[in-house]
Enzyme design. Structure first.
Site, short mmCIF file in Angstrom:
data_model
loop_
_atom_site.label_atom_id
_atom_site.label_comp_id
_atom_site.label_asym_id
_atom_site.label_seq_id
_atom_site.Cartn_x
_atom_site.Cartn_y
_atom_site.Cartn_z
N HIS A 42 0.87 -1.19 0.00
CA HIS A 42 0.00 0.00 0.00
C HIS A 42 0.90 1.23 0.00
O HIS A 42 1.69 1.42 0.93
CB HIS A 42 -0.90 0.01 1.24
CG HIS A 42 -1.85 -1.15 1.29
ND1 HIS A 42 -3.10 -1.13 0.71
CD2 HIS A 42 -1.72 -2.40 1.82
CE1 HIS A 42 -3.70 -2.31 0.91
NE2 HIS A 42 -2.88 -3.08 1.58
N ARG A 47 -0.28 4.55 -0.55
CA ARG A 47 -1.01 5.69 0.05
C ARG A 47 -1.06 6.94 -0.82
O ARG A 47 -1.63 7.95 -0.39
CB ARG A 47 -0.42 6.08 1.42
CG ARG A 47 -0.32 4.94 2.42
CD ARG A 47 -1.66 4.31 2.71
NE ARG A 47 -1.58 3.37 3.83
CZ ARG A 47 -2.42 2.37 4.01
NH1 ARG A 47 -3.39 2.14 3.12
NH2 ARG A 47 -2.30 1.57 5.04
N ASP A 83 -8.84 -4.87 -2.20
CA ASP A 83 -8.16 -5.16 -0.94
C ASP A 83 -8.41 -4.09 0.12
O ASP A 83 -8.47 -2.89 -0.17
CB ASP A 83 -6.65 -5.29 -1.15
CG ASP A 83 -5.98 -5.72 0.15
OD1 ASP A 83 -6.40 -6.73 0.71
OD2 ASP A 83 -5.07 -5.01 0.61
N HIS A 133 -9.29 -10.23 -1.08
CA HIS A 133 -9.27 -10.03 0.38
C HIS A 133 -10.48 -10.81 0.88
O HIS A 133 -11.60 -10.30 0.86
CB HIS A 133 -9.35 -8.53 0.70
CG HIS A 133 -9.52 -8.23 2.16
ND1 HIS A 133 -8.58 -7.53 2.88
CD2 HIS A 133 -10.52 -8.52 3.04
CE1 HIS A 133 -8.99 -7.41 4.14
NE2 HIS A 133 -10.17 -8.01 4.25
N ASP A 139 2.14 -6.93 2.48
CA ASP A 139 0.96 -6.17 2.93
C ASP A 139 1.42 -4.91 3.68
O ASP A 139 0.81 -4.50 4.68
CB ASP A 139 0.02 -7.02 3.79
CG ASP A 139 -1.39 -6.42 3.85
OD1 ASP A 139 -1.61 -5.35 3.25
OD2 ASP A 139 -2.26 -7.03 4.50
N HIS A 179 0.80 3.63 8.36
CA HIS A 179 -0.13 4.53 9.07
C HIS A 179 0.70 5.46 9.94
O HIS A 179 1.76 5.07 10.45
CB HIS A 179 -1.09 3.75 9.97
CG HIS A 179 -2.09 2.92 9.23
ND1 HIS A 179 -3.07 3.48 8.43
CD2 HIS A 179 -2.26 1.58 9.15
CE1 HIS A 179 -3.80 2.51 7.90
NE2 HIS A 179 -3.33 1.35 8.31
#
Ligand SMILES: [Zn+2]
Length: 432
Positions: free
Chosen positions: A64, A66, A154, A181, A307, A311
């Protein structure tokens, strides 16, 4: 002038090769892969690799990034730097950005940003459904033409089974894999961790293993019905491994990945309300960890994917119930995967296959081998380098990692894409 990568232990599962070799790189391509000493140094830059493993560049099929939308967590550039430091020469990025990558415009934006960043190759995964809302399918032909290599919603499942059937059929006509997912949201409910003894003791709402397993069972049935290519993301339970094992034995076109945290941690890591142990699917039990390892060893699980889910502290330094799901993984994936080699679960060649050749085969992207004539996408690894995970040293913008302070053995020392060095661990690379 070429670049001579001299004397490394070349591990290339696609060519069943595991031997010391000299590699000559010219014009971004592998021009020779020969016994040590066969290439004359004259006129070439030489990198001494005799102490290192040289393998096809690692490929992470589940990242990911972002961007667009949440650049405070990660950007395509910083995610690429983290990937390069982790030994990755290519990453497939999931579509749950803001906006969701459900259009050619977003897919092209990602590819343009990736080209500017000059890091690893970036392969966009586009959304199965518009906005990943699970209601209306996206335009797969347009997305593939723009550069999407796979489809996934996902972060959330496609709950409507009829829509999932149509998605598989539609994806099949464009020869794109669907990355699922797999989760039954009704069973997940308000759960925040694995349902078991630890969740009971902590008074946290649990997510049963069945929330994943029933969804995988459905997805496998739909793959059988449609003949489409199905790839199961982030497998975390013993039951899931068994369902996939049986599906493969029955000839269903299904492949699967797990992530390093699912073979490195259990739900015990949640004790102390550690939000860096919160992810979807959740960390499971020791029995599940053992089954994941067995699934990797026997080939039921084809890939190890990170994965990588950055964050900021805003999303993680909150109450456990409120914390966002996911951890970063690009810079620890290799070291954690090597633990499987040190434990005797996988051979080095099997590990490289799961981090390189297999993702390339499933996504049908270049790379995953060191064949002469191919672009020089190469990872050089020091197997003996013992190091301590320090989140402050990460290239990623985020710090949500449960492995801070862990001792790992084995580290990437040089990462090369198309013959260009995009990462090197300075103290270890001796360039003549
Ligand atoms: Zn997911």
């Amino acid at each position: 002038m070429g670049l001579l990568l001299r004397g490394g232990l070349v591990i290339d599962p696609a060519q069943a090769l595991e031997a010391a070799r000299d590699i000559l790189i010219e014009d971004g391509r592998l021009m020779a892969l020969v016994a040590p000493g066969s290439v004359t140094e004259a006129g070439h830059r030489v990198i001494e690799a005799a102490d290192f493993v040289v393998c096809p560049g690692l490929i992470d099929m589940h990242t990911h990034l972002r961007e667009p939308g949440q650049e405070y967590k990660e950007t395509i550039a910083t995610g690429g730097q983290a990937a390069a430091a982790g030994g990755f020469t290519a990453i497939a990025c999931m579509p749950n950005t803001i906006p969701v990558n459900d259009s050619a415009t977003v897919t092209r934006f990602i590819l343009e940003k990736a080209a500017q960043a000059k890091g690893p190759r970036v392969y966009p995964v586009a959304a199965i459904s518009q906005g990943s809302r699970g209601e209306v399918l996206a335009e797969y032909g347009e997305l593939k033409a723009a550069g999407a290599v796979a489809l996934s919603d996902d972060g959330r499942p496609v709950s409507n089974s009829q829509l999932m059937r149509r998605a598989l059929e539609y994806a099949h006509t464009f020869d794109l894999p669907i990355i699922s997912h797999s989760e039954d949201l009704a069973l997940t409910g308000n759960g925040v961790m694995h349902e078991g003894i630890v969740s009971l003791q902590m008074g946290l709402r649990g997510i049963p293993a069945a929330a994943e397993e029933t969804a995988i069972f459905r997805d496998v049935a739909l793959a059988r019905l449609t003949g489409a290519r199905l790839h199961i993301a982030h497998v975390s339970t013993a039951g899931s491994v068994e369902i996939i094992r049986q599906a493969k034995a029955a000839g269903t076109q299904v492949t699967a990945e797990t992530a390093p945290h699912y073979f490195s941690l259990t739900d015990e890591a949640v004790r102390g309300f550690n939000t860096n142990a919160k992810m979807s699917p959740p960390l499971r039990t020791a029995t599940d960890v053992a089954a994941i390892k067995k699934g990797l060893a026997d080939g039921t699980l084809d890939c190890i994917a990170t994965d990588h889910a950055p964050h900021s502290s805003l999303e993680k330094e909150v109450e456990f119930d409120q914390a966002a799901n996911g951890i970063i993984g690009l810079e620890t994936a290799l070291g954690l995967s090597l633990n499987l080699v040190w434990e005797g679960v996988l051979t080095l060649s099997q590990m490289v296959a799961k981090l390189s050749a297999n993702p390339a085969r499933i996504l049908r992207v270049p790379g995953g081998t060191l064949q002469v004539g191919k672009p020089a996408d190469i990872s050089v690894i020091d197997l003996n380098h013992a190091w301590t995970v320090d989140v402050q040293q990460f290239k990623s913008k985020s710090r949500n990692c449960p492995f801070h302070g862990w001792q790992l053995t084995g580290k990437p020392v040089l990462t090369m894409v198309g013959g260009e060095i995009i990462y090197k661990l300075k103290e270890l690379i001796f360039m003549l």
